[in-house]
Design a protein around this motif. Structure first.
Motif, PDB file in Angstrom:
ATOM      1  N   GLY A   1     -19.213  10.286 -64.349  1.00 47.99           N
ATOM      2  CA  GLY A   1     -19.098  10.746 -62.967  1.00 47.99           C
ATOM      3  C   GLY A   1     -20.167  10.163 -62.059  1.00 47.99           C
ATOM      4  N   HIS A   2     -20.766   9.056 -62.472  1.00 45.53           N
ATOM      5  CA  HIS A   2     -21.791   8.352 -61.688  1.00 45.53           C
ATOM      6  C   HIS A   2     -22.951   9.272 -61.313  1.00 45.53           C
ATOM      7  CE1 HIS A   2     -19.171   4.892 -61.533  1.00 45.53           C
ATOM      8  NE2 HIS A   2     -18.185   5.712 -61.212  1.00 45.53           N
ATOM      9  N   PHE A   3     -23.315  10.128 -62.260  1.00 47.14           N
ATOM     10  CA  PHE A   3     -24.446  11.036 -62.088  1.00 47.14           C
ATOM     11  C   PHE A   3     -24.308  11.881 -60.812  1.00 47.14           C
ATOM     12  CE2 PHE A   3     -25.752   7.922 -65.133  1.00 47.14           C
ATOM     13  CZ  PHE A   3     -26.440   8.664 -66.077  1.00 47.14           C
ATOM     14  N   ASN A   4     -23.077  12.299 -60.568  1.00 44.21           N
ATOM     15  CA  ASN A   4     -22.749  13.163 -59.423  1.00 44.21           C
ATOM     16  C   ASN A   4     -23.185  12.571 -58.085  1.00 44.21           C
ATOM     17  OD1 ASN A   4     -21.598  15.116 -61.115  1.00 44.21           O
ATOM     18  ND2 ASN A   4     -23.586  16.094 -61.445  1.00 44.21           N
ATOM     19  N   THR A   5     -23.115  11.263 -57.976  1.00 38.58           N
ATOM     20  CA  THR A   5     -23.524  10.590 -56.740  1.00 38.58           C
ATOM     21  C   THR A   5     -22.403   9.646 -56.301  1.00 38.58           C
ATOM     22  OG1 THR A   5     -25.806  10.635 -57.528  1.00 38.58           O
ATOM     23  CG2 THR A   5     -25.335   9.180 -55.687  1.00 38.58           C
ATOM     24  N   SER A   6     -22.047   9.756 -55.039  1.00 38.57           N
ATOM     25  CA  SER A   6     -21.035   8.839 -54.519  1.00 38.57           C
ATOM     26  C   SER A   6     -21.735   7.571 -54.021  1.00 38.57           C
ATOM     27  CB  SER A   6     -20.237   9.491 -53.380  1.00 38.57           C
ATOM     28  OG  SER A   6     -21.027   9.593 -52.220  1.00 38.57           O
ATOM     29  N   PRO A   7     -21.021   6.446 -53.978  1.00 44.56           N
ATOM     30  CA  PRO A   7     -21.641   5.193 -53.536  1.00 44.56           C
ATOM     31  C   PRO A   7     -22.286   5.288 -52.150  1.00 44.56           C
ATOM     32  CG  PRO A   7     -19.500   4.753 -54.495  1.00 44.56           C
ATOM     33  CD  PRO A   7     -19.629   6.245 -54.407  1.00 44.56           C
ATOM     34  N   ASP A   8     -21.726   6.105 -51.275  1.00 42.52           N
ATOM     35  CA  ASP A   8     -22.281   6.241 -49.926  1.00 42.52           C
ATOM     36  C   ASP A   8     -23.584   7.030 -49.886  1.00 42.52           C
ATOM     37  OD1 ASP A   8     -20.104   4.834 -48.970  1.00 42.52           O
ATOM     38  OD2 ASP A   8     -18.972   6.656 -48.489  1.00 42.52           O
ATOM     39  N   GLU A   9     -23.875   7.773 -50.949  1.00 41.32           N
ATOM     40  CA  GLU A   9     -25.077   8.605 -50.987  1.00 41.32           C
ATOM     41  C   GLU A   9     -26.254   7.949 -51.711  1.00 41.32           C
ATOM     42  OE1 GLU A   9     -23.571  11.923 -53.139  1.00 41.32           O
ATOM     43  OE2 GLU A   9     -22.915  12.980 -51.342  1.00 41.32           O
ATOM     44  N   VAL A  10     -26.027   6.859 -52.417  1.00 44.30           N
ATOM     45  CA  VAL A  10     -27.068   6.275 -53.265  1.00 44.30           C
ATOM     46  C   VAL A  10     -28.267   5.838 -52.437  1.00 44.30           C
ATOM     47  CG1 VAL A  10     -27.621   4.348 -54.810  1.00 44.30           C
ATOM     48  CG2 VAL A  10     -25.453   5.553 -55.062  1.00 44.30           C
ATOM     49  N   ASN A  11     -29.463   6.250 -52.922  1.00 47.32           N
ATOM     50  CA  ASN A  11     -30.714   5.807 -52.300  1.00 47.32           C
ATOM     51  C   ASN A  11     -31.704   5.494 -53.421  1.00 47.32           C
ATOM     52  OD1 ASN A  11     -32.165   8.239 -53.055  1.00 47.32           O
ATOM     53  ND2 ASN A  11     -31.071   9.284 -51.403  1.00 47.32           N
ATOM     54  N   TRP A  12     -32.908   5.074 -53.044  1.00 46.94           N
ATOM     55  CA  TRP A  12     -33.898   4.677 -54.043  1.00 46.94           C
ATOM     56  C   TRP A  12     -34.347   5.844 -54.913  1.00 46.94           C
ATOM     57  CZ3 TRP A  12     -34.045  -0.002 -55.558  1.00 46.94           C
ATOM     58  CH2 TRP A  12     -33.726  -1.028 -54.681  1.00 46.94           C
ATOM     59  N   GLY A  13     -34.213   7.063 -54.416  1.00 50.36           N
ATOM     60  CA  GLY A  13     -34.521   8.227 -55.248  1.00 50.36           C
ATOM     61  C   GLY A  13     -33.586   8.329 -56.436  1.00 50.36           C
TER      62      GLY A  13
END
Length: 89
Positions: A50-62
């Motif tokens: 599930g991509h670590f509960n992160t959508s591509p639009d939300e990904v940041n360096w954190g």
């Protein structure tokens, strides 16, 4: 040359029984820990799927840092399990 006595004493029988019970307890504990690890791995696989509960639009360096931390710990665990030297950062 004298041959060992093939008869066992009650004390030897008790020791053998204690060793057998101890081995059975160790096997039960081993199987329980393996089941625990299997459950952890299944949860991690599901989270990864599930991509670590992160959508591509939300990904940041954190998020990248969090995954790096997870990868480092898993690399340490893998090195331990395979008897390899721990990876260096």
């Amino acid at each position: 040359m004298t041959l060992p006595n093939p008869q066992t004493t009650p004390r030897q029988d008790l020791r053998a029984e204690k060793a057998r019970r101890n081995q059975e307890a160790a096997l039960a504990a081993f199987v329980a820990r393996k089941a625990e690890i299997d459950a952890i791995l299944a949860r991690l696989q599901s989270l990864s799927d599930g991509h670590f509960n992160t959508s591509p639009d939300e990904v940041n360096w954190g998020h990248v840092g969090s995954l790096a931390h997870i990868a480092e710990r898993l690399a340490e665990i893998t090195a331990f399990a395979f008897g390899e030297d721990a990876p260096t950062a």
